[in-house]
Design a protein around this motif. Structure first.
Motif, PDB file in Angstrom:
ATOM      1  N   ILE A  18      36.374  22.874  36.372  1.00  0.00           N
ATOM      2  CA  ILE A  18      35.208  24.039  37.958  1.00  0.00           C
ATOM      3  C   ILE A  18      35.784  24.499  38.124  1.00  0.00           C
ATOM      4  O   ILE A  18      36.214  25.416  38.470  1.00  0.00           O
ATOM      5  CB  ILE A  18      34.458  23.153  38.775  1.00  0.00           C
ATOM      6  N   LYS A  19      37.253  24.095  38.869  1.00  0.00           N
ATOM      7  CA  LYS A  19      38.404  24.118  39.113  1.00  0.00           C
ATOM      8  C   LYS A  19      39.100  25.917  37.925  1.00  0.00           C
ATOM      9  O   LYS A  19      39.342  26.524  38.652  1.00  0.00           O
ATOM     10  CB  LYS A  19      39.744  23.784  39.270  1.00  0.00           C
ATOM     11  N   ILE A  20      38.533  24.983  37.071  1.00  0.00           N
ATOM     12  CA  ILE A  20      39.251  26.321  35.909  1.00  0.00           C
ATOM     13  C   ILE A  20      38.581  27.640  35.820  1.00  0.00           C
ATOM     14  O   ILE A  20      38.965  29.175  35.933  1.00  0.00           O
ATOM     15  CB  ILE A  20      39.680  26.125  34.822  1.00  0.00           C
ATOM     16  N   LEU A  21      37.470  27.424  35.773  1.00  0.00           N
ATOM     17  CA  LEU A  21      36.690  28.560  35.583  1.00  0.00           C
ATOM     18  C   LEU A  21      36.756  29.331  36.518  1.00  0.00           C
ATOM     19  O   LEU A  21      37.045  30.672  36.811  1.00  0.00           O
ATOM     20  CB  LEU A  21      35.615  28.134  36.081  1.00  0.00           C
ATOM     21  N   ALA A  22      36.903  28.234  38.806  1.00  0.00           N
ATOM     22  CA  ALA A  22      37.224  29.487  39.398  1.00  0.00           C
ATOM     23  C   ALA A  22      37.983  30.378  39.479  1.00  0.00           C
ATOM     24  O   ALA A  22      38.218  31.743  39.637  1.00  0.00           O
ATOM     25  CB  ALA A  22      37.104  28.401  40.687  1.00  0.00           C
ATOM     26  N   LEU A  23      39.252  29.584  39.078  1.00  0.00           N
ATOM     27  CA  LEU A  23      40.824  30.349  38.918  1.00  0.00           C
ATOM     28  C   LEU A  23      40.563  31.539  37.788  1.00  0.00           C
ATOM     29  O   LEU A  23      40.819  32.902  38.584  1.00  0.00           O
ATOM     30  CB  LEU A  23      41.826  29.609  38.277  1.00  0.00           C
ATOM     31  N   ILE A  48      31.717  38.684  40.060  1.00  0.00           N
ATOM     32  CA  ILE A  48      31.652  37.584  39.063  1.00  0.00           C
ATOM     33  C   ILE A  48      33.305  36.995  40.372  1.00  0.00           C
ATOM     34  O   ILE A  48      33.045  35.906  40.576  1.00  0.00           O
ATOM     35  CB  ILE A  48      33.071  38.212  37.748  1.00  0.00           C
ATOM     36  N   GLY A  49      34.328  37.422  41.029  1.00  0.00           N
ATOM     37  CA  GLY A  49      34.599  36.835  42.103  1.00  0.00           C
ATOM     38  C   GLY A  49      34.071  36.016  43.439  1.00  0.00           C
ATOM     39  O   GLY A  49      34.678  35.288  43.282  1.00  0.00           O
ATOM     40  N   ARG A  50      33.196  36.583  43.390  1.00  0.00           N
ATOM     41  CA  ARG A  50      31.905  36.597  44.519  1.00  0.00           C
ATOM     42  C   ARG A  50      32.088  34.900  44.201  1.00  0.00           C
ATOM     43  O   ARG A  50      31.699  33.646  45.170  1.00  0.00           O
ATOM     44  CB  ARG A  50      31.096  36.657  44.410  1.00  0.00           C
ATOM     45  N   LEU A  51      32.008  34.235  43.088  1.00  0.00           N
ATOM     46  CA  LEU A  51      32.048  32.960  43.244  1.00  0.00           C
ATOM     47  C   LEU A  51      32.742  31.974  43.117  1.00  0.00           C
ATOM     48  O   LEU A  51      32.725  30.412  43.733  1.00  0.00           O
ATOM     49  CB  LEU A  51      31.239  32.772  41.224  1.00  0.00           C
ATOM     50  N   ALA A  52      33.919  32.470  42.808  1.00  0.00           N
ATOM     51  CA  ALA A  52      35.212  31.946  43.155  1.00  0.00           C
ATOM     52  C   ALA A  52      35.610  30.503  44.603  1.00  0.00           C
ATOM     53  O   ALA A  52      36.120  29.846  44.435  1.00  0.00           O
ATOM     54  CB  ALA A  52      36.175  32.747  42.751  1.00  0.00           C
ATOM     55  N   PHE A  58      34.180  23.663  47.240  1.00  0.00           N
ATOM     56  CA  PHE A  58      33.278  22.783  46.263  1.00  0.00           C
ATOM     57  C   PHE A  58      34.297  21.994  46.301  1.00  0.00           C
ATOM     58  O   PHE A  58      34.154  20.054  46.296  1.00  0.00           O
ATOM     59  CB  PHE A  58      32.659  23.207  45.743  1.00  0.00           C
ATOM     60  N   THR A  59      35.399  21.924  45.221  1.00  0.00           N
ATOM     61  CA  THR A  59      36.913  21.452  44.532  1.00  0.00           C
ATOM     62  C   THR A  59      37.827  21.027  46.004  1.00  0.00           C
ATOM     63  O   THR A  59      37.370  20.132  45.816  1.00  0.00           O
ATOM     64  CB  THR A  59      37.189  22.244  42.952  1.00  0.00           C
ATOM     65  N   TYR A 268      47.494  30.041  42.499  1.00  0.00           N
ATOM     66  CA  TYR A 268      47.018  30.991  43.695  1.00  0.00           C
ATOM     67  C   TYR A 268      47.682  31.979  44.071  1.00  0.00           C
ATOM     68  O   TYR A 268      48.320  33.406  44.188  1.00  0.00           O
ATOM     69  CB  TYR A 268      46.489  29.724  44.703  1.00  0.00           C
ATOM     70  N   PRO A 269      49.239  31.701  44.929  1.00  0.00           N
ATOM     71  CA  PRO A 269      50.232  32.539  45.482  1.00  0.00           C
ATOM     72  C   PRO A 269      51.031  33.045  44.109  1.00  0.00           C
ATOM     73  O   PRO A 269      51.073  34.241  44.554  1.00  0.00           O
ATOM     74  CB  PRO A 269      50.938  31.114  46.426  1.00  0.00           C
ATOM     75  N   ALA A 270      50.713  32.337  43.492  1.00  0.00           N
ATOM     76  CA  ALA A 270      51.800  33.315  42.064  1.00  0.00           C
ATOM     77  C   ALA A 270      51.166  34.287  42.164  1.00  0.00           C
ATOM     78  O   ALA A 270      51.329  35.674  41.511  1.00  0.00           O
ATOM     79  CB  ALA A 270      52.265  32.346  41.473  1.00  0.00           C
ATOM     80  N   HIS A 271      49.780  34.433  41.275  1.00  0.00           N
ATOM     81  CA  HIS A 271      49.795  35.329  41.425  1.00  0.00           C
ATOM     82  C   HIS A 271      48.396  36.850  41.418  1.00  0.00           C
ATOM     83  O   HIS A 271      48.916  38.057  41.667  1.00  0.00           O
ATOM     84  CB  HIS A 271      48.299  35.021  39.882  1.00  0.00           C
TER      85      HIS A 271
END
Length: 287
Positions: A18-23, A48-52, A58-59, A268-271
Protein backbone atom coordinates in the motif's frame (compact mmCIF):
# COMPACT_ATOMS: atom_id res chain seq x y z
CA UNK A 1 -18.28 -22.81 -3.22
CA UNK A 2 -16.17 -21.34 -6.00
CA UNK A 3 -16.77 -17.82 -4.67
CA UNK A 4 -15.84 -18.82 -1.13
CA UNK A 5 -12.68 -20.53 -2.36
CA UNK A 6 -11.67 -17.45 -4.33
CA UNK A 7 -12.08 -15.27 -1.23
CA UNK A 8 -9.97 -17.64 0.83
CA UNK A 9 -7.27 -17.54 -1.83
CA UNK A 10 -7.22 -13.74 -1.96
CA UNK A 11 -4.19 -12.44 -0.07
CA UNK A 12 -4.96 -8.74 -0.14
CA UNK A 13 -2.29 -6.06 0.16
CA UNK A 14 0.40 -5.71 2.80
CA UNK A 15 1.22 -2.39 4.42
CA UNK A 16 4.42 -2.23 2.35
CA UNK A 17 2.51 -2.71 -0.91
CA UNK A 18 0.00 0.00 0.00
CA UNK A 19 2.85 2.36 0.85
CA UNK A 20 4.59 1.68 -2.48
CA UNK A 21 1.35 2.38 -4.37
CA UNK A 22 0.93 5.57 -2.34
CA UNK A 23 4.46 6.64 -3.28
CA UNK A 24 3.63 6.15 -6.97
CA UNK A 25 0.33 8.04 -6.68
CA UNK A 26 2.10 10.83 -4.77
CA UNK A 27 4.72 11.14 -7.48
CA UNK A 28 1.98 11.64 -10.09
CA UNK A 29 0.36 14.26 -7.89
CA UNK A 30 3.57 16.19 -7.31
CA UNK A 31 4.54 16.14 -10.98
CA UNK A 32 1.29 18.03 -11.59
CA UNK A 33 1.83 20.22 -8.52
CA UNK A 34 5.32 21.37 -9.51
CA UNK A 35 4.91 21.49 -13.29
CA UNK A 36 1.31 22.64 -13.74
CA UNK A 37 2.67 26.05 -14.79
CA UNK A 38 4.01 24.50 -18.01
CA UNK A 39 0.51 23.60 -19.17
CA UNK A 40 1.84 20.20 -20.24
CA UNK A 41 0.83 18.03 -17.27
CA UNK A 42 -2.81 16.80 -17.30
CA UNK A 43 -4.97 17.35 -14.22
CA UNK A 44 -5.57 13.59 -14.19
CA UNK A 45 -2.17 13.28 -12.52
CA UNK A 46 -3.66 14.98 -9.47
CA UNK A 47 -6.79 12.81 -9.64
CA UNK A 48 -4.48 9.84 -9.09
CA UNK A 49 -2.57 11.75 -6.44
CA UNK A 50 -5.67 12.38 -4.32
CA UNK A 51 -5.42 8.81 -3.04
CA UNK A 52 -1.85 9.14 -1.76
CA UNK A 53 -2.37 11.31 1.31
CA UNK A 54 -5.02 9.14 2.94
CA UNK A 55 -3.14 5.96 2.06
CA UNK A 56 -0.04 7.31 3.81
CA UNK A 57 -2.19 8.37 6.73
CA UNK A 58 -3.64 4.86 6.92
CA UNK A 59 -0.20 3.20 6.86
CA UNK A 60 1.14 5.69 9.42
CA UNK A 61 -1.65 4.69 11.81
CA UNK A 62 -0.89 1.03 11.25
CA UNK A 63 2.79 1.70 11.81
CA UNK A 64 2.15 3.64 15.00
CA UNK A 65 -0.27 1.00 16.28
CA UNK A 66 2.06 -1.94 15.74
CA UNK A 67 5.50 -0.45 16.34
CA UNK A 68 7.46 -1.89 19.26
CA UNK A 69 8.79 1.55 20.21
CA UNK A 70 6.32 4.41 19.84
CA UNK A 71 8.70 7.00 21.27
CA UNK A 72 11.30 6.16 18.62
CA UNK A 73 8.59 6.14 15.93
CA UNK A 74 7.41 9.58 17.04
CA UNK A 75 10.97 10.94 17.26
CA UNK A 76 11.74 9.96 13.65
CA UNK A 77 8.64 11.69 12.37
CA UNK A 78 9.23 14.75 14.57
CA UNK A 79 12.83 15.22 13.38
CA UNK A 80 11.71 14.95 9.74
CA UNK A 81 8.97 17.45 10.49
CA UNK A 82 11.44 20.00 11.89
CA UNK A 83 13.86 19.47 9.01
CA UNK A 84 11.27 19.90 6.25
CA UNK A 85 9.54 22.83 7.92
CA UNK A 86 12.82 24.72 8.26
CA UNK A 87 13.69 24.01 4.61
CA UNK A 88 10.23 25.21 3.55
CA UNK A 89 10.61 28.49 5.38
CA UNK A 90 14.18 29.03 4.16
CA UNK A 91 12.82 28.84 0.61
CA UNK A 92 9.90 31.14 1.43
CA UNK A 93 12.15 33.80 2.99
CA UNK A 94 14.90 33.61 0.37
CA UNK A 95 13.92 35.04 -3.01
CA UNK A 96 16.90 33.50 -4.88
CA UNK A 97 15.58 30.04 -3.91
CA UNK A 98 12.05 30.77 -5.12
CA UNK A 99 10.73 30.02 -8.56
CA UNK A 100 10.37 33.06 -10.79
CA UNK A 101 6.58 33.14 -10.41
CA UNK A 102 6.86 33.19 -6.59
CA UNK A 103 5.89 29.54 -6.19
CA UNK A 104 7.26 27.76 -3.10
CA UNK A 105 6.69 24.14 -2.02
CA UNK A 106 4.25 23.81 0.89
CA UNK A 107 4.71 20.08 1.44
CA UNK A 108 5.24 18.88 4.99
CA UNK A 109 2.97 15.99 5.98
CA UNK A 110 5.34 14.95 8.78
CA UNK A 111 4.19 17.94 10.84
CA UNK A 112 0.59 16.80 10.49
CA UNK A 113 1.61 13.31 11.62
CA UNK A 114 3.34 14.78 14.70
CA UNK A 115 0.08 16.40 15.82
CA UNK A 116 -1.92 13.27 15.07
CA UNK A 117 0.37 10.99 17.10
CA UNK A 118 0.00 13.31 20.09
CA UNK A 119 -3.79 13.13 19.69
CA UNK A 120 -3.64 9.34 19.29
CA UNK A 121 -1.80 9.07 22.58
CA UNK A 122 -4.47 11.22 24.20
CA UNK A 123 -7.19 8.95 22.79
CA UNK A 124 -5.36 5.93 24.21
CA UNK A 125 -5.33 7.55 27.66
CA UNK A 126 -9.06 8.25 27.42
CA UNK A 127 -9.70 4.59 26.54
CA UNK A 128 -7.70 3.67 29.64
CA UNK A 129 -10.06 5.96 31.60
CA UNK A 130 -7.28 8.46 32.29
CA UNK A 131 -9.67 11.20 31.23
CA UNK A 132 -7.89 14.30 32.53
CA UNK A 133 -4.56 13.26 31.01
CA UNK A 134 -6.19 12.05 27.80
CA UNK A 135 -8.36 15.09 27.14
CA UNK A 136 -5.47 17.40 27.99
CA UNK A 137 -3.10 15.66 25.59
CA UNK A 138 -5.71 15.45 22.82
CA UNK A 139 -6.43 19.18 23.03
CA UNK A 140 -2.82 20.23 23.67
CA UNK A 141 -1.83 20.93 20.00
CA UNK A 142 -4.75 23.35 19.69
CA UNK A 143 -4.31 24.96 23.10
CA UNK A 144 -0.57 25.44 22.62
CA UNK A 145 -1.18 26.93 19.17
CA UNK A 146 -3.64 29.47 20.61
CA UNK A 147 -1.25 30.23 23.48
CA UNK A 148 1.64 30.93 21.08
CA UNK A 149 -0.55 33.15 18.91
CA UNK A 150 -1.72 35.05 22.01
CA UNK A 151 1.85 35.58 23.22
CA UNK A 152 2.90 36.88 19.82
CA UNK A 153 -0.03 39.28 19.63
CA UNK A 154 0.44 40.53 23.17
CA UNK A 155 4.21 40.63 23.67
CA UNK A 156 6.26 40.09 20.52
CA UNK A 157 4.52 41.88 17.64
CA UNK A 158 4.06 45.21 19.51
CA UNK A 159 7.76 45.32 20.45
CA UNK A 160 9.49 44.55 17.15
CA UNK A 161 9.09 44.76 13.41
CA UNK A 162 6.59 42.49 11.68
CA UNK A 163 9.39 40.93 9.63
CA UNK A 164 11.36 39.96 12.75
CA UNK A 165 8.20 38.66 14.42
CA UNK A 166 7.46 36.51 11.38
CA UNK A 167 10.94 35.00 11.48
CA UNK A 168 10.57 34.16 15.17
CA UNK A 169 7.13 32.66 14.60
CA UNK A 170 8.50 30.51 11.77
CA UNK A 171 11.24 29.12 14.01
CA UNK A 172 8.78 28.41 16.83
CA UNK A 173 6.25 26.72 14.51
CA UNK A 174 9.03 24.57 13.06
CA UNK A 175 9.54 22.96 16.46
CA UNK A 176 5.95 23.26 17.70
CA UNK A 177 3.68 22.66 14.69
CA UNK A 178 0.27 24.29 14.69
CA UNK A 179 -2.76 22.19 13.66
CA UNK A 180 -4.01 25.24 11.74
CA UNK A 181 -0.88 25.62 9.62
CA UNK A 182 0.24 22.05 8.86
CA UNK A 183 -0.36 20.39 5.51
CA UNK A 184 -3.98 19.30 5.16
CA UNK A 185 -4.96 21.22 8.29
CA UNK A 186 -8.08 20.29 10.19
CA UNK A 187 -9.34 18.00 7.42
CA UNK A 188 -6.38 15.60 7.64
CA UNK A 189 -6.41 15.74 11.44
CA UNK A 190 -10.10 14.77 11.59
CA UNK A 191 -9.55 12.08 8.97
CA UNK A 192 -6.71 10.64 11.02
CA UNK A 193 -8.83 10.62 14.18
CA UNK A 194 -11.63 8.74 12.39
CA UNK A 195 -9.22 6.15 10.99
CA UNK A 196 -7.62 5.68 14.41
CA UNK A 197 -10.88 5.37 16.34
CA UNK A 198 -12.17 2.62 14.05
CA UNK A 199 -8.85 0.89 13.29
CA UNK A 200 -10.00 -2.35 14.96
CA UNK A 201 -13.02 -2.67 12.69
CA UNK A 202 -12.01 -2.36 9.05
CA UNK A 203 -15.56 -2.17 7.66
CA UNK A 204 -16.61 0.62 10.01
CA UNK A 205 -13.29 2.36 9.45
CA UNK A 206 -13.83 2.37 5.68
CA UNK A 207 -17.49 3.39 5.93
CA UNK A 208 -16.91 6.34 8.27
CA UNK A 209 -13.84 7.42 6.30
CA UNK A 210 -15.82 7.47 3.04
CA UNK A 211 -18.77 9.34 4.60
CA UNK A 212 -16.50 11.96 6.13
CA UNK A 213 -14.48 12.55 2.95
CA UNK A 214 -17.53 12.92 0.73
CA UNK A 215 -19.34 15.12 3.26
CA UNK A 216 -16.34 17.42 3.65
CA UNK A 217 -15.06 17.48 0.08
CA UNK A 218 -18.40 17.76 -1.68
CA UNK A 219 -20.40 19.47 1.05
CA UNK A 220 -17.93 22.33 1.53
CA UNK A 221 -17.91 23.45 -2.15
CA UNK A 222 -21.70 23.19 -2.26
CA UNK A 223 -21.91 25.69 0.60
CA UNK A 224 -20.11 28.36 -1.43
CA UNK A 225 -20.74 27.51 -5.08
CA UNK A 226 -24.24 27.24 -6.49
CA UNK A 227 -24.72 25.53 -8.77
CA UNK A 228 -21.59 23.35 -8.86
CA UNK A 229 -21.26 21.55 -12.17
CA UNK A 230 -19.98 18.07 -12.89
CA UNK A 231 -17.14 19.68 -14.83
CA UNK A 232 -15.98 21.59 -11.76
CA UNK A 233 -15.88 18.32 -9.81
CA UNK A 234 -13.15 17.14 -12.18
CA UNK A 235 -11.26 20.39 -12.68
CA UNK A 236 -11.26 22.69 -9.64
CA UNK A 237 -12.88 20.56 -6.91
CA UNK A 238 -11.51 17.06 -7.40
CA UNK A 239 -10.31 16.59 -3.79
CA UNK A 240 -13.29 14.26 -3.25
CA UNK A 241 -11.47 11.63 -5.29
CA UNK A 242 -9.42 10.82 -2.20
CA UNK A 243 -12.41 8.69 -1.18
CA UNK A 244 -11.09 5.97 -3.52
CA UNK A 245 -8.26 5.36 -1.04
CA UNK A 246 -10.90 3.33 0.81
CA UNK A 247 -10.38 0.55 -1.75
CA UNK A 248 -6.79 0.00 -0.63
CA UNK A 249 -7.70 0.30 3.05
CA UNK A 250 -10.30 -2.42 2.59
CA UNK A 251 -7.82 -4.63 0.74
CA UNK A 252 -5.26 -4.36 3.55
CA UNK A 253 -4.57 -7.83 4.95
CA UNK A 254 -3.09 -6.72 8.26
CA UNK A 255 0.43 -7.78 7.35
CA UNK A 256 3.40 -5.42 7.43
CA UNK A 257 5.13 -6.92 4.41
CA UNK A 258 8.72 -6.01 3.56
CA UNK A 259 10.52 -3.84 6.06
CA UNK A 260 11.83 -0.71 4.35
CA UNK A 261 10.96 1.91 6.96
CA UNK A 262 13.62 4.36 5.71
CA UNK A 263 12.17 4.42 2.18
CA UNK A 264 9.42 6.95 2.88
CA UNK A 265 11.66 9.11 5.09
CA UNK A 266 14.16 9.41 2.23
CA UNK A 267 11.89 9.39 -0.82
CA UNK A 268 9.37 11.95 0.44
CA UNK A 269 11.71 14.92 0.99
CA UNK A 270 14.13 13.89 -1.78
CA UNK A 271 11.55 13.80 -4.58
CA UNK A 272 9.99 17.09 -3.43
CA UNK A 273 13.27 19.01 -3.56
CA UNK A 274 14.35 17.35 -6.82
CA UNK A 275 11.04 18.13 -8.54
CA UNK A 276 11.04 21.67 -7.16
CA UNK A 277 14.61 22.24 -8.34
CA UNK A 278 13.71 20.96 -11.81
CA UNK A 279 10.64 23.22 -11.92
CA UNK A 280 12.80 26.24 -11.05
CA UNK A 281 15.28 25.31 -13.78
CA UNK A 282 12.53 24.81 -16.38
CA UNK A 283 10.89 28.10 -15.42
CA UNK A 284 14.09 30.08 -15.92
CA UNK A 285 14.88 28.30 -19.18
CA UNK A 286 11.35 28.93 -20.48
CA UNK A 287 10.80 32.46 -19.22
Amino acid sequence: MALEDSKKGFKGLTGFQIKILALIFMLFDHIHYFFEFTGKVPVAFSWIGRLAGDMFLFTMIEGYTHTSNRKKYFTRIYLMSVFMTLIKYIIQFSKPLQRGDGFCPENGIFSTFVILIIIFKGIDYIKEKKFFKGIGLTLSPFLISYAIAFIFQLLIIPNMSMDTANHIYVIVSSFIPSPFLVEGGLYVILTGIILYLFRENRKLQCIFFAIFVLTWMIGMPLMYIRPISLKLMFTDYYEWMSVFAVIFMFLYNGEKGKSMKKLFYIFYPAHIYILYGLSVLIYYLKY
